[in-house]
Design a protein around this motif. Structure first.
Motif, PDB file in Angstrom:
ATOM      1  N   ILE A   1       0.847  -1.191   0.000  1.00  0.00           N
ATOM      2  CA  ILE A   1       0.000   0.000   0.000  1.00  0.00           C
ATOM      3  C   ILE A   1       0.882   1.240   0.000  1.00  0.00           C
ATOM      4  CG2 ILE A   1      -1.831   1.265   1.206  1.00  0.00           C
ATOM      5  CD1 ILE A   1      -2.732  -1.360   2.464  1.00  0.00           C
TER       6      ILE A   1
ATOM      7  N   GLY B   1      -0.131   4.979  -1.882  1.00  0.00           N
ATOM      8  CA  GLY B   1      -1.167   5.983  -1.634  1.00  0.00           C
ATOM      9  C   GLY B   1      -2.471   5.351  -1.153  1.00  0.00           C
ATOM     10  N   GLY B   2      -2.733   4.151  -1.621  1.00  0.00           N
ATOM     11  CA  GLY B   2      -3.927   3.417  -1.200  1.00  0.00           C
ATOM     12  C   GLY B   2      -5.167   3.699  -2.035  1.00  0.00           C
TER      13      GLY B   2
ATOM     14  N   ALA C   1       0.338  -6.908   4.952  1.00  0.00           N
ATOM     15  CA  ALA C   1       0.331  -5.650   4.204  1.00  0.00           C
ATOM     16  C   ALA C   1       1.556  -4.828   4.584  1.00  0.00           C
ATOM     17  CB  ALA C   1      -0.936  -4.859   4.501  1.00  0.00           C
TER      18      ALA C   1
ATOM     19  N   LEU D   1       2.858  -0.907   4.431  1.00  0.00           N
ATOM     20  CA  LEU D   1       2.564   0.503   4.168  1.00  0.00           C
ATOM     21  C   LEU D   1       3.885   1.195   3.841  1.00  0.00           C
ATOM     22  CD1 LEU D   1       0.104   1.391   7.100  1.00  0.00           C
ATOM     23  CD2 LEU D   1      -0.460   0.682   4.779  1.00  0.00           C
TER      24      LEU D   1
END
Lengths: 260, 174
Positions: free
Chosen positions: A28, A30-31, A48, A50
């Motif tokens: 992830i 900018g998402g 996940a 980030l």
């Protein structure tokens, strides 16, 4: 979300280590693409990463070489010369451009409604190369190769030589939140080579080699381009419409390039 | 995880990939950010994240851990509306109201960043915000007025303490 493992690496090295071989990893940046996938249950991550603090954002210059970090927001590209700048300015709206990243754009697959990844075409036209981590270690390869096989690779940055001239021709979008149905990017390198690429086609953006071979004649190049891409029917446009439009956009982009 | 929401620091217990929108609405009970399309396409959930307008539906809460979040409740209070809130009020820029919080946040960020007030730049700024009542003309009027300094943040509509209401509402208790 039981058993969900969320990692927030604080350097590129940590990000590569956390990514490993990428198996089962949701990355992830900018998402803007991933979050709705999670919200609507199309994606249920177990691990996940980030990338927000991974130190992968920013544009650097070394002579005519431009390097764009994977988590650089799209908005930071909008002032770059054509075809990159106009293409970036044609992505979504100002708020999404400030959140969505170059890396997400290059890694985007086909969406439920349309092809994604408008910047793929512009970066193909400038002959960009990408640097990735992941299984098999760090790798630098042409963007074409990366787009054809993105499995198991964590995109770190993308770089290219500033072209002598560039151009971008696109179908207008009905709304800022629509992906672009079809867009052609053109660039003339310092050595005189012209590269052409189209986004909005089936799969991912592609080069247009038959059109490139006739780049000094925009009309002929447009007619030649038809054989270089395959199109899909989707919510934005039919394959037929895209096929009819490609020669026009190639002609416009090359005409702009001649005048640039 | 922690968030500072409208100036108040809050501990967050939602799962890390929960969209900020659901954290605000469901964990914290702040319902001004609206759950419209929930995929970034309508603008109704827009909030300020460290002063920048962002879609709350597109941000995992873990991605904004430690950030300052501002919703319309944080722009002004009923007795002291902000400039943009007053402008919306005076220009009748809210119809059903569903898009209004997102519009206010985007317009507030536009003003804070020195927006020129030219209609074209306002349209560009609000282009990601959908008003299904199609009340765009009054919304753009309101933003232009606020950018031009026509509106102050003085709240002149609500009765001040000890004042009589300037608006007579039929059937309202005296």
């Amino acid at each position: 979300m039981t058993g969900l493992d969320v990692l927030v690496p604080s350097s590129p090295e940590e990000a590569v280590a956390a990514y490993g071989d990428g198996d089962g990893v949701t990355v992830i940046a900018g998402g803007t693409i991933v979050l709705p996938e999670i919200t609507y249950g199309r994606l249920r991550p177990s691990k996940a990463i980030l990338l927000k603090d991974a130190g992968l954002a920013g544009i650097t210059r070394d002579g005519s070489r431009v390097t764009i970090g994977a988590t650089t927001p799209v908005v930071e590209l909008t002032e770059l010369p054509a075809p990159i700048g106009p293409c970036a300015a044609n992505v979504a709206d100002s708020e999404i451009r400030a959140q969505g990243t170059v890396g997400g754009n290059l890694c985007a697959g086909i969406g439920p409604e349309a092809p994604r990844g408008d910047l793929q075409g512009a970066l193909l036209a400038v002959g960009a190369t990408v640097r990735t981590g992941g299984s098999g270690g760090e790798k630098t390869q042409p963007l074409e190769e990366f787009l054809a096989d993105r499995e198991g690779k964590l995109l770190l940055d993308v770089s290219y030589d500033e072209p002598a001239a560039g151009a971008f021709a696109s179908l207008d979008r009905p709304h800022t939140h629509d992906y672009t149905a079809l867009a052609v990017s053109a660039a003339r390198a310092e050595d005189g080579t012209t590269r052409l690429a189209v986004s909005g086609v089936a799969g991912h953006a592609v080069r247009l080699p038959s059109a490139e071979a006739k780049a000094d004649n925009p009309q002929a190049a447009g007619e030649a381009a038809a054989g270089d891409a395959t199109f899909a029917d989707d919510a934005l446009a039919s394959a037929w419409y895209r096929g009819q439009t490609l020669p026009v956009l190639v002609r416009r982009a090359l005409t702009q390039l001649q005048e640039a | 995880m922690r968030l500072t929401v409208n100036g108040i620091e809050r501990g967050i217990e939602s799962a890390p990939l929960t969209p900020l929108l659901y954290v605000l609405r469901e964990e914290l009970g702040i319902t001004s950010p609206k759950a419209g399309c929930q995929q970034g396409g309508c603008g109704a959930c827009t909030v300020l994240v460290d002063g920048e307008a962002r879609r709350a539906c597109l941000l995992a809460v873990a991605a904004v851990d430690g950030a300052e979040i501002t919703t319309v409740e944080g722009l002004g209070a009923p007795e002291a509306l902000s400039a943009i809130q007053t402008a919306f009020h005076e220009h009748y820029a809210a119809q059903c109201g569903f898009c209004t919080s997102g519009m206010l946040i985007a317009a507030h960020a536009y003003l804070e960043h020195g927006g020129s007030g030219e209609r074209e730049s306002i349209q560009e700024t609000l282009s990601g915000h959908v008003c299904r009542c199609t009340g765009y003309v009054k919304i753009i009027d309101a933003v232009a007025a606020a950018a031009g300094g026509e509106i102050t943040s003085r709240q002149k509509w609500l009765p001040q303490t000890g004042e009589e209401s300037p608006v007579e509402v039929p059937g309202a208790p005296a």
